[in-house]
Design a protein around this motif. Structure first.
Motif, short mmCIF file in Angstrom:
data_model
loop_
_atom_site.label_atom_id
_atom_site.label_comp_id
_atom_site.label_asym_id
_atom_site.label_seq_id
_atom_site.Cartn_x
_atom_site.Cartn_y
_atom_site.Cartn_z
N THR A 96 0.90 -1.29 -0.05
CA THR A 96 0.05 0.16 0.14
C THR A 96 1.12 1.22 -0.04
OG1 THR A 96 -0.10 -0.04 2.43
CG2 THR A 96 -1.55 -1.22 1.09
N SER A 97 0.19 2.49 -0.26
CA SER A 97 1.07 3.48 -0.09
C SER A 97 0.26 4.72 0.51
CB SER A 97 1.32 4.04 -1.60
OG SER A 97 0.04 4.24 -2.39
N ILE A 98 0.77 5.86 0.92
CA ILE A 98 0.38 7.00 1.52
C ILE A 98 0.79 8.16 0.69
CG2 ILE A 98 0.02 8.63 3.43
CD1 ILE A 98 0.05 5.98 5.25
N LEU A 99 0.11 9.04 0.16
CA LEU A 99 0.75 10.39 -0.58
C LEU A 99 0.48 11.47 0.28
CD1 LEU A 99 -1.15 9.50 -3.83
CD2 LEU A 99 1.16 8.92 -3.07
N MET A 100 1.64 12.23 0.30
CA MET A 100 1.88 13.47 1.22
C MET A 100 2.24 14.49 0.09
SD MET A 100 3.90 11.71 4.36
CE MET A 100 3.64 13.24 5.38
N PHE A 101 1.56 15.69 0.44
CA PHE A 101 1.78 17.04 -0.50
C PHE A 101 2.41 18.01 0.27
CE2 PHE A 101 -1.92 14.17 -2.10
CZ PHE A 101 -1.81 14.48 -3.52
N PRO A 102 3.41 18.68 -0.44
CA PRO A 102 4.09 19.78 0.34
C PRO A 102 3.24 20.95 0.41
CG PRO A 102 4.60 19.59 -1.89
CD PRO A 102 3.74 18.36 -1.88
N GLY A 103 3.89 21.74 1.24
CA GLY A 103 3.28 23.04 1.60
C GLY A 103 3.98 24.40 1.07
N GLN A 104 3.57 25.50 1.36
CA GLN A 104 4.39 26.76 0.89
C GLN A 104 5.67 26.75 1.27
OE1 GLN A 104 1.85 30.12 1.50
NE2 GLN A 104 3.18 31.62 0.72
N GLY A 105 6.84 27.22 0.64
CA GLY A 105 8.21 27.28 0.65
C GLY A 105 8.96 26.20 -0.12
N THR A 106 8.01 25.36 -0.82
CA THR A 106 8.69 24.57 -1.81
C THR A 106 8.78 24.88 -3.19
OG1 THR A 106 6.55 23.23 -1.97
CG2 THR A 106 8.09 22.34 -0.14
N GLN A 107 8.48 26.16 -3.39
CA GLN A 107 8.24 26.77 -5.03
C GLN A 107 9.76 27.03 -5.11
OE1 GLN A 107 6.93 28.24 -2.18
NE2 GLN A 107 8.00 30.15 -1.95
N PHE A 108 9.97 27.04 -6.64
CA PHE A 108 11.42 27.40 -7.37
C PHE A 108 11.07 27.54 -8.66
CE2 PHE A 108 10.87 22.97 -7.46
CZ PHE A 108 11.37 22.48 -8.76
N VAL A 109 11.80 28.42 -9.17
CA VAL A 109 11.71 28.64 -10.61
C VAL A 109 12.07 27.41 -11.22
CG1 VAL A 109 12.64 30.14 -12.51
CG2 VAL A 109 12.38 31.10 -10.28
N GLY A 110 11.38 27.06 -12.09
CA GLY A 110 11.50 26.07 -12.85
C GLY A 110 10.29 24.69 -12.63
N MET A 111 9.70 25.32 -11.46
CA MET A 111 9.13 23.84 -11.28
C MET A 111 7.89 23.54 -12.14
SD MET A 111 6.71 26.05 -8.32
CE MET A 111 5.96 24.80 -7.72
N GLY A 112 7.72 22.27 -12.45
CA GLY A 112 6.77 21.58 -13.28
C GLY A 112 7.19 21.23 -14.70
N LYS A 113 8.49 21.81 -14.78
CA LYS A 113 9.09 21.68 -16.15
C LYS A 113 9.15 20.34 -16.55
CE LYS A 113 13.16 22.81 -18.94
NZ LYS A 113 14.59 23.58 -19.22
N ASN A 114 9.38 19.48 -15.82
CA ASN A 114 9.59 17.96 -16.07
C ASN A 114 8.16 17.20 -16.05
OD1 ASN A 114 9.12 18.14 -13.35
ND2 ASN A 114 10.14 16.11 -12.66
N LEU A 115 7.29 17.93 -15.82
CA LEU A 115 5.64 17.29 -15.67
C LEU A 115 5.01 17.86 -17.06
CD1 LEU A 115 4.51 18.37 -12.27
CD2 LEU A 115 5.55 16.16 -13.10
N LEU A 116 5.78 18.46 -18.04
CA LEU A 116 4.90 19.05 -19.15
C LEU A 116 5.05 18.16 -20.27
CD1 LEU A 116 6.41 22.50 -19.40
CD2 LEU A 116 4.20 21.79 -18.37
N VAL A 117 5.52 16.59 -20.01
CA VAL A 117 5.80 15.73 -21.19
C VAL A 117 4.30 14.92 -20.99
CG1 VAL A 117 7.92 15.35 -21.20
CG2 VAL A 117 6.67 14.12 -19.68
N PHE A 118 3.30 15.11 -20.08
CA PHE A 118 2.13 14.60 -20.00
C PHE A 118 1.10 15.61 -20.34
CE2 PHE A 118 5.20 12.78 -16.52
CZ PHE A 118 5.03 11.71 -16.86
#
Length: 298
Positions: free
Chosen positions: A113-135
């Motif tokens: 099984t798995s448990i998914l955890m999502f981050p909070g404010q402060g984890t942002q950075f310039v370039g975030m999401g770039k590796n997700l655009l292939v989807f």
């Protein structure tokens, strides 16, 4: 007619002998009695006795469910993958008192099984999401979010500037969309983690991503809610400028004394009702401190 003494004898025999032997005794005691009458009496006595046994069983179950017949203590079990919620040697409720036996617990291996955890404010950075655009789904998510936010969220995430992305009004929507975009990547690369997910959790703004993944509201609703939340927090910070910082401490650290000194310093600078206190407890060695920005000057 059968005498009262004979009836008493039959009843004693009935309690000690089988029904067949009782019938033979009845015939030997009174040959003039009608068989149907005896049969009716036996059935009546049998029903009474069965009812009595049933009541005794129900009462016994009620007593077992409401009381603890014997006390037990926690014994260490090194071969079990779980640990008891009770300290070793403490009193443990009887199994009949546990509500866990009434809960629906699927028989699955925890390692699968798995448990998914999502981050909070402060984890942002310039370039975030770039590796997700292939989807393709992620690109659609950014486009839908940009329509709700009324600005190009994807461009801000990829190009910045950092000073703008770090602002609450922009960082929170960016973290939300990228967190849910990471789920799309996980669906493609490790689908079992999604299929066997047993729970989700989120820190601060990550709660909205967790709730969205859990199906509490749609993606569009989540973006709209985060937009309102981020704007409210942003405007509040403009009215009373403040900030947050992670503080790593040791057992001998005097954090409370340091916070008091910071508030006293702000008072000397003419700040009314200064705020400098612990806002989050991350772990025993790390706290988040929040308050007026002037505190950082100390």
């Amino acid at each position: 007619m059968v005498s009262i003494v004979k009836c008493q004898q039959w009843y004693c025999c009935f309690r000690k002998m089988s029904s067949k032997r009782v019938i033979s005794t009845l015939y030997s005691a009174s040959s003039n009695s009608n068989y149907s009458n005896h049969s009716t009496q036996i059935r009546h006595m049998s029903v009474i006795d069965n009812s009595k046994n049933m009541n005794e069983t129900n009462i016994k179950k009620l007593l077992e469910d409401g009381t603890v017949p014997e006390e037990s203590s926690v014994v260490g079990d090194t071969e079990n993958w779980t640990t008891s919620p009770y300290p070793k040697g403490s009193y443990v409720p009887h199994k009949n008192q546990s509500q866990a036996q009434h809960a629906l617990r699927p028989k699955v291996d925890p390692k699968e099984t798995s448990i998914l955890m999502f981050p909070g404010q402060g984890t942002q950075f310039v370039g975030m999401g770039k590796n997700l655009l292939v989807f393709p789904q992620v690109v659609e998510m950014f486009n839908a979010a940009s329509e709700i936010l009324k600005y190009n969220l994807l461009k801000l995430c990829l190009e910045g500037p950092k000073s703008k992305l770090d602002q609450t009004i922009y960082s929170q929507p960016a973290i939300l969309v990228c967190s849910l975009g990471a789920i799309e990547k996980l669906k493609e690369e490790q689908p079992s983690a999604i299929e066997n997910c047993m729970a989700v959790a989120g820190y601060s703004i990550g709660e909205f991503a967790a709730l969205t993944f859990a199906g509490c509201f749609s993606f569009e609703q989540a973006v709209s809610l985060v937009k309102i939340r981020a704007e409210a927090m942003h405007y509040a910070s403009e009215i009373e400028p403040g900030g947050m910082a992670n503080i790593y401490i040791k057992p001998d650290s005097k954090l409370n004394y340091a916070l008091k000194m910071a508030r006293d310093w702000c008072l000397d600078k003419g700040i009314e009702k200064p705020v400098c206190s612990i806002s989050n407890y991350l772990n025993p060695d790390c706290k988040v401190v929040a308050g007026h920005l002037e505190v950082r000057s100390i």
